[in-house]
Design a protein around this motif. Structure first.
Motif, PDB file in Angstrom:
ATOM      1  N   PRO A   1      39.152  50.370  49.988  1.00 26.64           N
ATOM      2  CA  PRO A   1      38.090  49.738  50.768  1.00 26.64           C
ATOM      3  C   PRO A   1      36.693  50.116  50.277  1.00 26.64           C
ATOM      4  N   TYR A   2      36.532  51.360  49.810  1.00 27.69           N
ATOM      5  CA  TYR A   2      35.258  51.786  49.221  1.00 27.69           C
ATOM      6  C   TYR A   2      35.433  51.836  47.707  1.00 27.69           C
ATOM      7  N   GLY A   3      35.576  50.673  47.103  1.00 27.93           N
ATOM      8  CA  GLY A   3      35.862  50.616  45.689  1.00 27.93           C
ATOM      9  C   GLY A   3      34.689  51.007  44.812  1.00 27.93           C
ATOM     10  N   PHE A   4      33.581  50.270  44.926  1.00 29.68           N
ATOM     11  CA  PHE A   4      32.434  50.488  44.058  1.00 29.68           C
ATOM     12  C   PHE A   4      31.150  50.452  44.874  1.00 29.68           C
ATOM     13  N   PRO A   5      30.370  51.532  44.897  1.00 30.23           N
ATOM     14  CA  PRO A   5      29.061  51.478  45.556  1.00 30.23           C
ATOM     15  C   PRO A   5      28.148  50.528  44.794  1.00 30.23           C
ATOM     16  N   ILE A   6      27.544  49.591  45.476  1.00 26.52           N
ATOM     17  CA  ILE A   6      26.743  48.554  44.817  1.00 26.52           C
ATOM     18  C   ILE A   6      25.350  49.104  44.512  1.00 26.52           C
ATOM     19  N   PRO A   7      24.952  49.145  43.232  1.00 27.63           N
ATOM     20  CA  PRO A   7      23.617  49.633  42.879  1.00 27.63           C
ATOM     21  C   PRO A   7      22.572  48.531  43.027  1.00 27.63           C
ATOM     22  N   SER A   8      22.226  48.214  44.243  1.00 29.48           N
ATOM     23  CA  SER A   8      21.291  47.123  44.512  1.00 29.48           C
ATOM     24  C   SER A   8      19.893  47.476  44.025  1.00 29.48           C
ATOM     25  N   PRO A   9      19.031  46.474  43.797  1.00 30.99           N
ATOM     26  CA  PRO A   9      17.663  46.760  43.354  1.00 30.99           C
ATOM     27  C   PRO A   9      16.954  47.704  44.325  1.00 30.99           C
TER      28      PRO A   9
ATOM     29  N   PHE B   1      34.149  44.913  34.940  1.00 25.36           N
ATOM     30  CA  PHE B   1      34.477  46.325  35.137  1.00 25.36           C
ATOM     31  C   PHE B   1      34.301  46.756  36.585  1.00 25.36           C
ATOM     32  N   TRP B   2      33.298  46.210  37.280  1.00 26.85           N
ATOM     33  CA  TRP B   2      32.972  46.719  38.616  1.00 26.85           C
ATOM     34  C   TRP B   2      33.147  45.698  39.739  1.00 26.85           C
ATOM     35  N   ASN B   3      33.181  44.424  39.417  1.00 26.73           N
ATOM     36  CA  ASN B   3      33.461  43.368  40.395  1.00 26.73           C
ATOM     37  C   ASN B   3      32.326  43.089  41.370  1.00 26.73           C
TER      38      ASN B   3
ATOM     39  N   SER C   1      25.645  55.838  39.182  1.00 28.00           N
ATOM     40  CA  SER C   1      26.470  54.687  38.837  1.00 28.00           C
ATOM     41  C   SER C   1      27.896  54.895  39.334  1.00 28.00           C
ATOM     42  N   PRO C   2      28.633  53.814  39.600  1.00 27.68           N
ATOM     43  CA  PRO C   2      30.005  53.945  40.099  1.00 27.68           C
ATOM     44  C   PRO C   2      30.968  54.322  38.987  1.00 27.68           C
ATOM     45  N   THR C   3      30.852  55.559  38.521  1.00 25.61           N
ATOM     46  CA  THR C   3      31.733  56.091  37.476  1.00 25.61           C
ATOM     47  C   THR C   3      32.145  57.508  37.867  1.00 25.61           C
TER      48      THR C   3
END
Length: 449
Positions: A394-402, A179-181, A428-430
């Motif tokens: 280019p800014y597809g999905f903000p990565i929710p890193s730890p 879903f998010w890649n 979340s990226p939604t």
């Protein structure tokens, strides 16, 4: 704040338009700056008149999006929604197997992993839903509640503590990355747990005219300036000054407050000249440190029986595949001679490495690279599909890193008017999370949060 407060909103995506709605409903004068030629941001769809319905790439509206559904009902947009199938197929090279989200017996027949892993996945999902989801302890769209689970563990570490490596790679990893890649090895455990607690049994819909119709309704009472790119926000004599470049030259003006609702790296540049008392170090560090996974959508038209219709096909396994997923939609296509044929519109999303390599390369090179790779995900994919449309983000999905959710909460707690921020990168990226963030930012200005 004063009765006739004038407020700028920078960014016409789902967060910015939700903020504009909240502010105009409170009687404020709102000017919304958007660099593109239409609203919706990353949720905006393209249109092609030869297909029916003519809308193309379209983010999904899920049944658990409470904020979005409230707006849909308020605007009477229920008739604009088209329910899509939740069919999910996971590929293991040449073998494709269904991974259902709404049928326990079918889940227990999933063939890519052992029964022990299937049972572990089912037990973990039910536990997260009952203990954390239904009680509200965790919420995929609420950074405060996500932060409580953000202990530095990754989604991969969490998943592999529940089941075998293969079980995780062909069940939970397939769904998150499909879903998010972004890579589960660098994603917070909060995201994985919230997804398990939230997504089970969910129904999905798309807007027949594109999700931007909701953004447009939300911004209807604001003054919208399209094709206006903001270069700087600064303070002068207690007022917020927005500098922007429009088609007619310099634009912008003075405001009492501003909502900055653009991707985090752009937000950091726009507010770089503001003093520390306006934007604190925590927020600056947060914005500058947020990373994004870019998105590249390659669409094709194929014969109606070439692939299963209304199906999401995902790559399983731990490796970054050349093609991450495909989504198939039935469409009626009108030819140049006026004849109408039933076809499938197939969206193909390359994996992370291929996406990054092809961004900005031009459609001809992108199609030449991606088309030969499609059979690796679906071995029977037609050899000569008709290329249709490319969409780059280019800014597809903000990565929710730890640790990202904890940093998000700390940064937003520090912010104060006249400069506040919004965007899905805080949660979340939604689209649901983006709109909630915009509403929170507006209420922070209004003093009603």
């Amino acid at each position: 704040m004063p009765e006739h407060t004038r407020i700028a909103v920078i960014g016409g995506g789902m967060a910015g338009c939700a903020a504009a709605r909240e502010l105009t409903a409170a009687g404020k004068e709102v000017v919304l700056f958007e660099s593109a030629d239409g609203l919706g941001g990353r949720a905006r769809s393209w249109r092609r008149p030869e297909i029916e319905p003519e809308v193309g790439i379209n983010l999904m509206c899920a049944s658990m999006y409470s904020t979005m559904w409230g707006m849909i009902r308020e605007y009477g947009l229920e008739g604009e929604l088209e329910k899509i199938s939740s069919n999910l197929l996971v590929s293991d090279g040449t073998v494709v197997a269904p991974l259902p989200s709404d049928s326990i017996p079918a889940l227990l027949r999933y063939r890519h992993v052992r029964l022990r892993d299937r049972l572990a996945f089912l037990y973990s999902s039910m536990r997260e839903m009952m203990v954390n989801g239904r009680t509200g302890r965790i919420d995929l769209f609420d950074p405060e509640r996500l932060a409580d689970f953000d202990d530095g563990t990754t989604a991969t570490e969490y998943g592999r503590s529940l089941m075998s490596h293969r079980g995780f790679d062909y069940m939970l990893r397939s769904q998150i990355e499909g879903f998010w890649n972004f890579d589960c090895d660098g994603v917070s455990v909060s995201h994985a747990r919230a997804m398990l607690a939230t997504m089970g049994g969910a129904e999905f819909f798309v807007f027949r005219e594109g999700m931007q119709v909701l953004a447009e309704r939300n911004a209807a009472d604001a003054r919208v300036l399209l094709r206006h790119e903001v270069s700087e926000v600064r303070l002068e004599h207690g007022r917020v000054v927005v500098s922007a470049q429009g088609e007619g030259g310099e634009a912008g003006g003075e405001f009492d407050a501003v909502v900055v609702a653009v991707p985090a790296p752009i937000a950091a540049k726009v507010v770089a000249s503001l003093p520390r008392e306006a934007v604190g170090d925590r927020m600056r560090d947060y914005l500058e440190g947020q990373e994004y996974e870019p998105a590249l959508s390659m669409s094709y038209l194929v014969d109606a029986d070439a692939l299963p219709p209304e199906t999401h096909i995902m790559a399983g396994g731990a490796e970054d595949p050349p093609i991450r997923n495909m989504i198939t939609y039935p469409r009626r296509v009108r030819g140049a001679d006026g004849t109408v044929r039933d076809r499938l519109l197939v969206f193909a999303y390359p994996g992370r490495a291929v996406t990054r390599r092809l961004l900005g390369r031009g459609p001809e090179e992108q199609y030449a690279t991606v088309t030969p790779l499609l059979s690796r995900l679906w071995p029977g994919f037609p050899r000569d599909p008709e290329p249709f449309q490319v969409a780059e983000r280019p800014y597809g999905f903000p990565i929710p890193s730890p640790g990202r959710y904890r940093a998000s909460v700390a940064a937003t707690r520090d912010q104060r008017p006249p400069v506040v921020f919004a965007g899905d990168h805080f949660s979340s990226p939604t689209t649901e999370a983006a709109m909630r963030s915009g509403i929170r930012a507006a209420r922070g200005i209004l003093g009603t949060s």
